[in-house]
Design a protein around this motif. Structure first.
Motif, short mmCIF file in Angstrom:
data_model
loop_
_atom_site.label_atom_id
_atom_site.label_comp_id
_atom_site.label_asym_id
_atom_site.label_seq_id
_atom_site.Cartn_x
_atom_site.Cartn_y
_atom_site.Cartn_z
N LYS A 1 17.57 1.19 0.56
CA LYS A 1 16.98 2.47 0.13
C LYS A 1 17.26 2.75 -1.34
N THR A 2 18.49 2.56 -1.76
CA THR A 2 18.85 2.85 -3.15
C THR A 2 18.14 1.90 -4.10
N SER A 3 18.14 0.61 -3.80
CA SER A 3 17.49 -0.34 -4.70
C SER A 3 15.98 -0.11 -4.74
N TYR A 4 15.39 0.32 -3.63
CA TYR A 4 13.96 0.64 -3.61
C TYR A 4 13.69 1.86 -4.49
N ALA A 5 14.50 2.89 -4.37
CA ALA A 5 14.34 4.09 -5.19
C ALA A 5 14.50 3.74 -6.67
N LEU A 6 15.47 2.90 -6.98
CA LEU A 6 15.67 2.48 -8.37
C LEU A 6 14.48 1.66 -8.88
N GLY A 7 13.92 0.85 -8.00
CA GLY A 7 12.73 0.08 -8.36
C GLY A 7 11.54 0.99 -8.65
N LEU A 8 11.40 2.05 -7.87
CA LEU A 8 10.33 3.03 -8.11
C LEU A 8 10.52 3.68 -9.48
N LYS B 1 0.84 -1.20 0.00
CA LYS B 1 0.00 0.00 0.00
C LYS B 1 0.88 1.26 0.00
N ILE B 2 1.98 1.22 0.73
CA ILE B 2 2.89 2.36 0.76
C ILE B 2 3.54 2.53 -0.62
N THR B 3 3.97 1.44 -1.21
CA THR B 3 4.58 1.50 -2.54
C THR B 3 3.58 2.05 -3.55
N ASP B 4 2.35 1.58 -3.52
CA ASP B 4 1.31 2.09 -4.43
C ASP B 4 1.09 3.59 -4.22
N HIS B 5 1.06 4.02 -2.96
CA HIS B 5 0.87 5.44 -2.64
C HIS B 5 2.02 6.27 -3.20
N LEU B 6 3.26 5.81 -3.00
CA LEU B 6 4.42 6.53 -3.52
C LEU B 6 4.40 6.60 -5.04
N LEU B 7 4.05 5.50 -5.68
CA LEU B 7 3.96 5.50 -7.15
C LEU B 7 2.92 6.49 -7.64
N THR B 8 1.80 6.57 -6.95
CA THR B 8 0.76 7.53 -7.31
C THR B 8 1.27 8.96 -7.15
N LEU B 9 1.90 9.24 -6.01
CA LEU B 9 2.44 10.59 -5.78
C LEU B 9 3.48 10.99 -6.82
N ASN C 1 3.92 9.81 -9.79
CA ASN C 1 3.43 9.77 -11.16
C ASN C 1 2.65 11.02 -11.56
N VAL C 2 2.23 11.81 -10.58
CA VAL C 2 1.48 13.04 -10.85
C VAL C 2 2.44 14.09 -11.40
N LYS C 3 2.10 14.65 -12.55
CA LYS C 3 2.93 15.69 -13.16
C LYS C 3 2.49 17.04 -12.58
N ARG C 4 3.45 17.73 -11.95
CA ARG C 4 3.18 19.03 -11.33
C ARG C 4 4.12 20.07 -11.90
N GLU C 5 3.87 21.33 -11.54
CA GLU C 5 4.76 22.40 -11.99
C GLU C 5 6.13 22.30 -11.34
N SER C 6 6.17 21.82 -10.11
CA SER C 6 7.45 21.62 -9.42
C SER C 6 7.59 20.14 -9.11
N PRO C 7 8.83 19.67 -8.96
CA PRO C 7 9.04 18.23 -8.74
C PRO C 7 8.49 17.73 -7.41
N ASN C 8 8.16 16.45 -7.38
CA ASN C 8 7.80 15.77 -6.14
C ASN C 8 9.07 15.16 -5.56
N HIS C 9 9.14 15.10 -4.26
CA HIS C 9 10.30 14.50 -3.60
C HIS C 9 9.81 13.57 -2.50
N ILE C 10 10.57 12.51 -2.28
CA ILE C 10 10.33 11.63 -1.14
C ILE C 10 11.67 11.44 -0.43
N LEU C 11 11.61 11.15 0.84
CA LEU C 11 12.81 10.91 1.63
C LEU C 11 12.80 9.45 2.09
N LEU C 12 13.84 8.74 1.74
CA LEU C 12 14.02 7.36 2.21
C LEU C 12 15.16 7.40 3.21
N TYR C 13 14.92 6.94 4.41
CA TYR C 13 15.96 7.00 5.43
C TYR C 13 16.13 5.65 6.09
#
Length: 80
Positions: free
Chosen positions: A54-61, A25-33, A35-47
């Protein structure tokens, strides 16, 4: 060229998102966020500690969204 000195496009295989221990559900939520095209970029923080995926998850996204991913070059061409 700036890219040659500081970053390179990631071109190796990635671990599928389904193989990460993240609630789908978290992965689906992140993919939705992301995937939305906005005027400014979307960012997420993986810690978390080094080596937790973290890196392989970001690359998977990025792979799932069919967008390019880049690696920062460190110490004479080594990537992270």
């Amino acid at each position: 060229m700036l890219a040659k000195n500081y970053y390179t496009r990631f071109s190796r295989k990635t671990i599928p998102l389904e193989n990460h221990l993240i609630d789908p559900k978290i992965t689906d939520h992140l993919l939705t966020l992301l995937n939305v095209k906005r005027e400014s970029p979307n960012h997420i923080l993986l810690y978390g500690p080094p080596g937790t995926g973290k890196t392989s998850y970001a690359l998977g996204l990025a792979h799932k969204l069919a967008i390019p991913a880049y690696e920062i070059l460190r110490e004479e061409g080594n990537t992270t």
